[in-house]
Scaffold this motif. Structure first.
Motif, PDB file in Angstrom:
ATOM      1  N   PRO B 666       0.823  -1.223   0.000  1.00 63.16           N
ATOM      2  CA  PRO B 666       0.000   0.000   0.000  1.00 63.16           C
ATOM      3  C   PRO B 666       0.850   1.263   0.000  1.00 63.16           C
ATOM      4  CG  PRO B 666      -0.789  -1.546   1.641  1.00 63.16           C
ATOM      5  CD  PRO B 666       0.462  -2.127   1.097  1.00 63.16           C
ATOM      6  N   GLU B 667       2.072   1.151   0.527  1.00 61.50           N
ATOM      7  CA  GLU B 667       2.963   2.310   0.539  1.00 61.50           C
ATOM      8  C   GLU B 667       3.206   2.832  -0.872  1.00 61.50           C
ATOM      9  OE1 GLU B 667       4.483   4.144   3.011  1.00 61.50           O
ATOM     10  OE2 GLU B 667       2.908   3.102   4.150  1.00 61.50           O
ATOM     11  N   VAL B 668       3.318   1.877  -1.808  1.00 65.58           N
ATOM     12  CA  VAL B 668       3.579   2.251  -3.199  1.00 65.58           C
ATOM     13  C   VAL B 668       2.469   3.144  -3.719  1.00 65.58           C
ATOM     14  CG1 VAL B 668       3.884   1.357  -5.532  1.00 65.58           C
ATOM     15  CG2 VAL B 668       4.857   0.122  -3.598  1.00 65.58           C
ATOM     16  N   PHE B 669       1.242   2.755  -3.378  1.00 71.49           N
ATOM     17  CA  PHE B 669       0.105   3.540  -3.872  1.00 71.49           C
ATOM     18  C   PHE B 669       0.094   4.938  -3.252  1.00 71.49           C
ATOM     19  CE2 PHE B 669      -1.414  -0.780  -4.654  1.00 71.49           C
ATOM     20  CZ  PHE B 669      -1.742  -0.654  -5.989  1.00 71.49           C
ATOM     21  N   LYS B 670       0.481   4.958  -1.978  1.00 72.70           N
ATOM     22  CA  LYS B 670       0.517   6.250  -1.306  1.00 72.70           C
ATOM     23  C   LYS B 670       1.524   7.163  -2.016  1.00 72.70           C
ATOM     24  CE  LYS B 670      -0.731   5.510   3.208  1.00 72.70           C
ATOM     25  NZ  LYS B 670      -0.293   5.020   4.535  1.00 72.70           N
ATOM     26  N   LYS B 671       2.667   6.546  -2.354  1.00 68.47           N
ATOM     27  CA  LYS B 671       3.737   7.310  -2.981  1.00 68.47           C
ATOM     28  C   LYS B 671       3.307   7.893  -4.322  1.00 68.47           C
ATOM     29  CE  LYS B 671       8.105   5.723  -1.354  1.00 68.47           C
ATOM     30  NZ  LYS B 671       9.000   4.581  -1.458  1.00 68.47           N
ATOM     31  N   ILE B 672       2.594   7.085  -5.108  1.00 69.24           N
ATOM     32  CA  ILE B 672       2.206   7.598  -6.422  1.00 69.24           C
ATOM     33  C   ILE B 672       0.914   8.394  -6.367  1.00 69.24           C
ATOM     34  CG2 ILE B 672       3.404   5.834  -7.763  1.00 69.24           C
ATOM     35  CD1 ILE B 672       0.790   4.352  -8.036  1.00 69.24           C
ATOM     36  N   GLY B 673       0.423   8.623  -5.158  1.00 63.41           N
ATOM     37  CA  GLY B 673      -0.688   9.545  -5.010  1.00 63.41           C
ATOM     38  C   GLY B 673      -2.054   8.969  -5.294  1.00 63.41           C
ATOM     39  N   VAL B 674      -2.187   7.644  -5.216  1.00 62.07           N
ATOM     40  CA  VAL B 674      -3.513   7.051  -5.357  1.00 62.07           C
ATOM     41  C   VAL B 674      -3.920   6.556  -3.983  1.00 62.07           C
ATOM     42  CG1 VAL B 674      -4.894   5.393  -6.625  1.00 62.07           C
ATOM     43  CG2 VAL B 674      -2.848   6.338  -7.664  1.00 62.07           C
ATOM     44  N   ALA B 675      -4.666   7.380  -3.295  1.00 60.36           N
ATOM     45  CA  ALA B 675      -5.020   7.039  -1.928  1.00 60.36           C
ATOM     46  C   ALA B 675      -6.068   5.927  -1.903  1.00 60.36           C
ATOM     47  CB  ALA B 675      -5.537   8.289  -1.209  1.00 60.36           C
ATOM     48  N   LYS B 676      -7.111   6.112  -2.697  1.00 62.07           N
ATOM     49  CA  LYS B 676      -8.206   5.139  -2.657  1.00 62.07           C
ATOM     50  C   LYS B 676      -8.010   4.111  -3.770  1.00 62.07           C
ATOM     51  CE  LYS B 676     -11.444   8.439  -2.436  1.00 62.07           C
ATOM     52  NZ  LYS B 676     -12.831   8.894  -2.605  1.00 62.07           N
ATOM     53  N   TYR B 677      -6.884   3.434  -3.689  1.00 67.63           N
ATOM     54  CA  TYR B 677      -6.573   2.530  -4.793  1.00 67.63           C
ATOM     55  C   TYR B 677      -7.538   1.364  -4.882  1.00 67.63           C
ATOM     56  CZ  TYR B 677      -4.506  -0.904  -1.618  1.00 67.63           C
ATOM     57  OH  TYR B 677      -4.321  -1.845  -0.650  1.00 67.63           O
ATOM     58  N   LYS B 678      -8.174   1.071  -3.739  1.00 72.21           N
ATOM     59  CA  LYS B 678      -9.025  -0.118  -3.729  1.00 72.21           C
ATOM     60  C   LYS B 678     -10.212   0.021  -4.669  1.00 72.21           C
ATOM     61  CE  LYS B 678      -7.858  -2.554   0.398  1.00 72.21           C
ATOM     62  NZ  LYS B 678      -8.218  -2.976   1.740  1.00 72.21           N
ATOM     63  N   THR B 679     -10.791   1.199  -4.657  1.00 76.43           N
ATOM     64  CA  THR B 679     -11.981   1.357  -5.504  1.00 76.43           C
ATOM     65  C   THR B 679     -11.628   1.819  -6.911  1.00 76.43           C
ATOM     66  OG1 THR B 679     -12.194   3.624  -4.748  1.00 76.43           O
ATOM     67  CG2 THR B 679     -13.498   1.970  -3.582  1.00 76.43           C
ATOM     68  N   SER B 680     -10.379   2.133  -7.124  1.00 79.21           N
ATOM     69  CA  SER B 680     -10.079   2.829  -8.384  1.00 79.21           C
ATOM     70  C   SER B 680     -10.156   1.924  -9.607  1.00 79.21           C
ATOM     71  CB  SER B 680      -8.712   3.486  -8.304  1.00 79.21           C
ATOM     72  OG  SER B 680      -7.742   2.481  -8.140  1.00 79.21           O
ATOM     73  N   LEU B 681     -10.371   0.619  -9.418  1.00 82.18           N
ATOM     74  CA  LEU B 681     -10.500  -0.243 -10.599  1.00 82.18           C
ATOM     75  C   LEU B 681     -11.891  -0.874 -10.697  1.00 82.18           C
ATOM     76  CD1 LEU B 681      -7.046  -2.030 -10.834  1.00 82.18           C
ATOM     77  CD2 LEU B 681      -8.035  -0.412 -12.430  1.00 82.18           C
ATOM     78  N   ASN B 682     -12.828  -0.419  -9.873  1.00 80.33           N
ATOM     79  CA  ASN B 682     -14.153  -1.041  -9.976  1.00 80.33           C
ATOM     80  C   ASN B 682     -14.920  -0.478 -11.160  1.00 80.33           C
ATOM     81  OD1 ASN B 682     -15.289   1.373  -9.259  1.00 80.33           O
ATOM     82  ND2 ASN B 682     -15.701   0.786  -7.138  1.00 80.33           N
TER      83      ASN B 682
END
Lengths: 180, 746
Positions: B666-682
């Protein structure tokens, strides 16, 4: 009179340089012209040489791909290429060397057998392309292919390296069933 | 057979050395008479003679007279003092040569000249000069050849003349009107194999002439002896493999199956002349039939065929003798056991009625343009018919291929249309020709990937079913080399044609299995072998596609073609009833799943849906039949599918992407600025569907000022789904309906 090494110089910005080696001056010149006419994002540079080694007192850009042109109608052309190969550093053979055989269409004129060139290319682990450079349309499509190879070898295609392309082109390396 | 011809036959065996016999003078007298009466077209033997056309009458007249005199000279001329008459001889030779290369010689002329050349009246230089200019106007009569062969026995001509004669025979084989009598001399030809110098040429001739009944144990023994003596020569090899093909039981030694070219074509001295003859023969022809079933194709004059086509025109020798007469009823044909000439074959009904006594054309290539004959070829059990066709195709493909004649490659159009005709015939028969495959072996490495691209790739798609690993080094490795260095358009067309290839193989296999089921029980081994071959093909395409996508920076356009291929693959079990399910490699799956193109995602959903159907059907059959098939349904396939399915559902539906298997910190997602990565592919936030979500919101709630994507949930989610389906995402609909239990709406 030094051995040619791939990493001798730093790469030029957005430049891709190819070196064509062969005894057929006119054909090489035409091939070079066709390559330069290709539409390509990189800055193309084509160098021609009759044989290697190249004179050492000249400054030249880093060479990304060497293509040895063998005319199947002339034994001398094959000998010349075999001689020149000695002046190429081993690191070049990690995907930055190619062989191009011309004249295969006219079987009756051939004094060098196709298998001889094939064996040569296999010995140097490098791809072998066939093309009759005398014919305009064939030369143009070959120029297109060389430009694509050159772009990969110069590192201008993201995610694909010269060695990578070599492994794709090599016929002996089959993809294994689990390889994907 | 006309009465006159029969008389001729009875004389033939008696003829030995004298030339001033009755038949020949008859011929000449006839020729002279005809010349005097100045008739324009002669159809005495069903062929038109050299002389025609009154347009440039005067010049022709002169030439004709000169030829006449020359012929008379050669026929009975004053040979007593041959070397004094050098000048005359030279003059006459020149005349004959000119006419021959311009218009060709009439059968009678060839008859006379053959006689002269092989009787040793002149020196070998003159003989070879005569032989070199023996170009038929249209056809060569069989009797002339038989007579010529009898001269060979007389031993009057030297070795080089004999060699040239055999080369001539091979080159002109197609133009000899019939071959029955020549075939009767098979033993003689076979005996000539003893002569070391003649052997290659005789072999080639025998290769053309051999029929099944010519294969005898003693001949096989002789050939094997020769092979021991001379080593494995390609020509002996050719003849042996032909023998083996006819009577496999007689030859136990193993011969390499895939052999490229047995005979060198470069030795053909008459190449250009042959093209001219072929064109001449075409000029006399009626329109070829279109490839179509039924009587609709009978209307003549409807379609203008390329007049310079390489394909010869139908002509069987007996045409316009007895059967040419009008007013003969069908029942007459049926009662007689005589052959039915193919030119008169106009309807399917006729084909059915005459199928037992059909006489095939003297030039096999003619069948390519005739749908009825293709039907015949398809069902006939006589291997020699196919063999003749293959041989003709082999020769023609090699001779005409553009990059073998660098000098005059203007005939590219001709070659293209020739390939088109072959492909049309292959489509019609739904079967590839082996000679085309052999042609590909030889020419693919030299192909530039550009000229005749469509035709070449179509030929690839008609490669007959074989073991994939066996043909791979010859065809698919060369193709890969071209593939990786060519443009994206080339890559797409290769994938398209490999899809066709897969389909052809699958169709062929599914037919084959049904037939074999009836016949024998040794199905198991062969079936698993064939499945392995198909599996390897699919695997190869997977490898090509993965790397091509990398090289072309994940082009959506290319991905469409890749997924098209897998649309075929995923349905093999259900559509073709073959026990094979192969999934796509992850490199393709994840690319499609994360694509920004909604149609790609839709296609992926459809493919996953079909995979599911196929796998469940396979499982069901397994349970019902209680037999664990050894084929590709290992538990691994199911696991792989389930893994893909979880990933898809996790992304699109439950918003828990990549829970298993591939883990992202999850750190990776934080770094690239996608906080809500979980929903971002629904379904709402997926980059491919985002625009749908927004237009859905704008459409339903027009008064809202801001668009709140996360408001799509609950009831609204269902409405959104319906909206997506109504926008044409049918694949998605199938996938959701089959793979997702609807109670789990988030």
């Amino acid at each position: 009179m030094a051995v040619l090494r791939p990493q001798d110089q730093l790469p030029g910005l957005n430049t891709a340089t190819i070196l064509l080696v062969g005894t057929e001056d006119a054909l090489l010149q035409q091939l070079a012209d066709s390559m330069l006419k290709e539409d390509c994002a990189s800055d193309l540079k084509v160098h021609l040489a009759q044989s290697l080694p190249l004179p050492s007192n000249v400054t030249r850009p880093r060479i990304d791909l060497i293509v040895f042109v063998v005319n199947l109608h002339s034994k001398y052309s094959l000998q010349n290429v075999e001689e020149s190969l000695r002046h190429v550093d081993a690191a070049f053979f990690l995907g930055k060397v190619g062989f191009l055989a011309t004249g295969a269409g006219r079987d009756s004129h051939c004094s060098v057998h196709r298998n001889t060139v094939l064996r040569l290319a296999q010995a140097y682990r490098s791809p072998l392309l066939f093309c009759d450079l005398e014919v305009d349309s064939f030369r143009v499509s070959m120029a297109q292919r060389l430009v694509r190879m050159l772009q990969v070898c110069a590192g201008h295609v993201p995610g694909v390296s010269a060695l990578n392309l070599l492994s794709l082109m090599g016929s002996s390396e089959n993809p294994s069933a689990e390889g994907l | 057979m006309s009465p006159q011809k029969r008389v001729k036959n009875s004389q033939t065996p008696k003829r030995t050395s004298r030339h001033s016999n009755s038949y020949q003078s008859n011929l000449l007298a006839w020729k002279l008479k005809e010349n005097l009466s100045n008739s324009k077209s002669i159809s005495k033997h069903g062929q038109n003679s050299t002389v025609e056309d009154s347009e440039h009458a005067d010049a022709d007249e002169l030439a004709r007279d000169a030829l006449q005199i020359a012929m008379r000279y050669f026929d009975k001329g004053p040979f007593n003092t041959p070397w004094n008459k050098d000048k005359t001889l030279e003059k006459h030779l020149k005349t004959v040569e000119n006419v021959a290369w311009k218009n060709g010689l009439a059968p009678e002329g060839i008859d006379i000249l053959l006689n002269v050349a092989l009787s040793g009246k002149f020196g070998s230089a003159v003989n070879s000069q005569i032989l070199r200019c023996m170009i038929p106007a249209t056809l060569i009569s069989e009797d002339s050849v038989v007579k010529a062969v009898s001269w060979l026995c007389a031993g009057k001509c030297c070795g080089s003349t004999k060699i040239l004669f055999y080369r001539w025979l091979v080159a002109m084989f197609d133009f000899i009107d019939r071959k029955e009598k020549i075939n009767l001399l098979y033993g003689f030809f076979f005996a000539s194999l003893q002569d070391d110098a003649l052997c290659p040429y005789v072999c080639h001739f025998l290769y053309l002439l051999t029929k099944k009944e010519n294969v005898k144990p003693f001949r096989v023994r002789k050939l094997l002896d020769l092979q021991v003596k001379m080593g494995m020569q390609p020509y002996l090899h050719a003849l042996l493999s032909l023998y083996k093909f006819f009577v496999p039981t007689l030859i136990s030694i193993s011969l390499p199956i895939k052999k490229k070219i047995y005979f060198k074509n470069s030795e053909n001295l008459w190449k250009t002349a042959l093209v001219a003859v072929r064109q001449r023969n075409q000029g006399l022809s009626p329109e070829p039939l279109k490839l179509m079933l039924g009587p609709a194709n009978v209307r003549p004059g409807k379609r203008k065929w390329n007049s310079h086509s390489l394909i010869p025109v139908l002509s069987s020798s007996s045409h316009s003798k007895e059967y040419g007469k009008e007013g003969m009823s069908l029942s007459d044909y049926l009662c007689s056991n005589t052959p039915f000439p193919v030119e008169q074959l106009k309807s399917f009904l006729q084909l059915l009625q005459n199928i037992h006594c059909l006489e095939l054309p003297s030039q096999m290539g003619a069948v390519l343009n005739n749908s009825l004959l293709l039907h015949y070829i398809n069902c006939v059990r006589d291997e020699s018919v196919l063999l003749r066709l293959y041989h003709w195709l082999n020769q023609t493909l090699q001779e005409e291929c553009i990059w073998y004649k660098v000098n005059n490659y203007e005939c590219g159009k001709e070659f293209t249309s020739f390939l088109d005709t072959i492909i049309k015939a292959e489509c019609f028969l739904q079967e590839g020709f082996y000679s085309c495959e052999a042609f590909l072996y030889k020419s693919l490495p030299l192909w530039d990937g550009f000229c005749c691209r469509t035709q070449f790739l179509q030929l690839v798609s008609w490669i007959p079913f074989t073991s994939f690993s066996e043909v791979k080094p010859f065809i698919f490795d060369c193709l890969a080399q071209l593939f990786f260095t060519s443009t994206i358009y080339f890559k797409c067309s290769v994938l398209e044609n490999l899809k066709e290839l897969l389909q052809n193989w699958l169709l062929w296999l599914s037919m084959d299995i049904h037939m074999k089921n009836v016949m024998d029980n040794s199905l198991e081994t062969t079936l698993s072998g064939s499945m392995k071959s198909v599996f390897e093909l699919i695997h190869y395409v997977g490898w090509l596609s993965t790397n091509a996508l990398r090289l072309e920076s994940n082009s959506t356009f290319l991905l469409h073609f890749v997924l098209d291929f897998y649309e075929k693959v995923c349905d093999i079990y259900i559509n073709y009833n073959l026990p094979l399910v192969v999934l796509f490699p992850p490199g393709i799956f994840y690319l499609a799943l994360l694509s920004v193109d909604s149609s790609i995602l839709n296609q992926l959903c459809y493919i996953m849906h079909r995979y599911r159907n196929n796998l469940t059907a396979a499982k069901k059959n397994e349970l019902v039949l209680k037999i664990k098939s050894e084929f590709i349904f290992s538990s691994k396939t199911y696991q792989e599918y389930n893994h893909y399915l979880t990933a898809m559902v996790g992304c699109l539906w439950t918003s828990k992407p990549f829970q298993k298997g591939s883990y992202f910190d999850p750190e990776v997602f934080k770094k690239i600025g996608v906080a809500k990565y979980k929903t971002s592919l629904n379904l709402v936030h997926h980059p491919a569907l985002l625009s749908y979500a927004i237009s859905f919101l704008l459409k339903e709630w027009t008064e809202e000022r801001t668009v709140n994507l996360s408001s799509i949930r609950g009831k609204k989610w269902n409405g959104y789904l319906d909206y997506l389906f109504s926008e044409g995402l049918q694949g998605l609909k199938h996938f959701i309906q089959s793979s997702i239990c609807h109670s789990s709406v988030p």
